[in-house]
Write a protein that holds these residues in place. Structure first.
Motif, PDB file in Angstrom:
ATOM      1  N   PHE A  13      -2.362  53.128  55.231  1.00  0.00           N
ATOM      2  CA  PHE A  13      -3.740  52.919  55.662  1.00  0.00           C
ATOM      3  C   PHE A  13      -4.735  53.728  54.837  1.00  0.00           C
ATOM      4  O   PHE A  13      -5.916  53.387  54.784  1.00  0.00           O
ATOM      5  N   PHE A  51      -7.957  51.589  53.762  1.00  0.00           N
ATOM      6  CA  PHE A  51      -9.307  52.054  54.049  1.00  0.00           C
ATOM      7  C   PHE A  51      -9.955  52.782  52.871  1.00  0.00           C
ATOM      8  O   PHE A  51     -11.105  53.204  52.977  1.00  0.00           O
ATOM      9  N   LEU A  86      -9.168  48.461  63.724  1.00  0.00           N
ATOM     10  CA  LEU A  86      -9.854  49.120  62.609  1.00  0.00           C
ATOM     11  C   LEU A  86     -10.400  50.492  62.986  1.00  0.00           C
ATOM     12  O   LEU A  86     -10.195  51.456  62.243  1.00  0.00           O
ATOM     13  N   GLN A 132      -7.987  54.504  61.996  1.00  0.00           N
ATOM     14  CA  GLN A 132      -8.646  55.555  61.208  1.00  0.00           C
ATOM     15  C   GLN A 132      -8.671  56.888  61.945  1.00  0.00           C
ATOM     16  O   GLN A 132      -8.586  57.945  61.330  1.00  0.00           O
ATOM     17  N   ARG A 151     -14.890  53.023  58.589  1.00  0.00           N
ATOM     18  CA  ARG A 151     -14.924  52.010  57.541  1.00  0.00           C
ATOM     19  C   ARG A 151     -14.363  50.695  58.069  1.00  0.00           C
ATOM     20  O   ARG A 151     -13.393  50.694  58.824  1.00  0.00           O
ATOM     21  N   ILE A 152     -14.962  49.602  57.649  1.00  0.00           N
ATOM     22  CA  ILE A 152     -14.485  48.274  58.022  1.00  0.00           C
ATOM     23  C   ILE A 152     -14.147  47.519  56.736  1.00  0.00           C
ATOM     24  O   ILE A 152     -15.035  47.001  56.046  1.00  0.00           O
ATOM     25  N   LEU A 178      -7.136  42.760  56.207  1.00  0.00           N
ATOM     26  CA  LEU A 178      -6.179  42.335  57.218  1.00  0.00           C
ATOM     27  C   LEU A 178      -6.328  40.849  57.448  1.00  0.00           C
ATOM     28  O   LEU A 178      -7.419  40.285  57.325  1.00  0.00           O
TER      29      LEU A 178
END
Length: 287
Positions: free
Chosen positions: A103, A107, A256, A260, A280-281, A286
């Protein structure tokens, strides 16, 4: 020993948090806590965690551990908030490093984020034993839902995380990064090899209309009635079913924001120079 187990059901996320202890004034562990989060406004809240704190203070308990079964994709962890107010060491399985690395890339996290598990106070290895006061506990590696899932065997009880659900719901999904249906089947059967009377405590329940939320069952009941992994269902049958079912599922609403936070042991990302924390998006990453 047979520990006392106090459950706290969070209806917004279907999550069950636990306080495990041996009576008033004893040492305890907190498992899979929830930090409230409103995805519409971006506000966090502590109502769910405060219920846990109130119980601990009323019973004069002494938290030794704040345990995570994995980096949840459906709720934020309240571990730092609980630690600040009642103490305890935040712990998870050592394979969290693999999840962090995955991740971190998804991200594109800042270089200061280290995928080494150092955000947690302790990383359990497979079959590591530890104590909660007079209770002996063992960390069980049960990958499949994620590579880092752990279950905690404490006395005659096992807290299974997302490996198993109640018998009428079956098992957790395996289509997150690093998930694997064959591994989940083996992990489930590992848990179901414990004595039939062993108590099993779920991390989630999404009850159908005909029943209220439940979270405690036994090995015997799961082996007889679990719709996905009861006795007689083969590895090949499970993998085929689980893979097909996972293709139909949407991503969890909070995946999401929660990932994080949870790979940071529940801590918020560092604040920007204006003092505000931002998530963050990643777009179109995904499925």
């Amino acid at each position: 020993m047979s520990p006392s187990v106090q459950a706290f059901f969070d209806s917004q996320t279907g999550t069950i948090s636990y306080v495990v202890h041996t009576g008033r004034g004893s040492v305890c562990a907190i498992i899979d806590s929830v930090l409230d989060y409103d995805p519409k406004s971006g506000h966090t809240g502590t109502a769910s965690a405060d219920r846990v704190i109130d119980f601990i203070r009323q019973q004069e308990l002494q938290p030794a551990w704040i345990l995570e079964t994995h980096a949840h994709a459906d709720h934020l962890s309240a571990a730092p908030y609980l630690q600040q107010h009642v103490g305890g060491r935040i712990a998870i399985g050592e394979m969290i490093r693999t999840v962090q690395q995955t991740f971190r890339s998804i991200f594109n996290l800042e270089t200061s984020f280290r995928p080494d598990g150092s955000q947690f106070d302790h990383l359990f290895h497979e079959d590591e034993t530890f104590h909660i006061g007079d209770l002996q506990a063992r960390a069980l590696h049960v990958p499949g839902h994620t590579p880092a899932d752990m279950a905690y065997a404490i006395g005659d009880a096992i807290f299974v995380g997302d490996t198993l659900f109640m018998p009428d719901l079956g098992t957790a999904r395996c289509d997150f990064p690093g998930g694997d249906a064959a591994s989940l089947y083996r992990s489930a059967r590992k848990l179901l090899a414990f004595p039939p009377q062993t108590r099993l405590f779920m991390c989630h329940d999404y009850p159908p209309e005909e029943r209220t939320a439940e979270w405690e069952t036994t090995v015997a009941r799961q082996r007889a009635h679990n719709i996905h992994v009861r006795d007689g269902i083969t590895l090949e049958e499970f993998v085929s079913m689980r893979t097909a079912r996972d293709r139909t599922l949407e991503m969890p609403t909070l995946i999401l924001p929660s990932i994080q936070i949870n790979i940071r042991a529940g801590h918020l990302p560092p604040a920007d120079d204006n003092g505000v924390h931002y998530l963050r998006i990643p777009l179109n990453v995904l499925r």
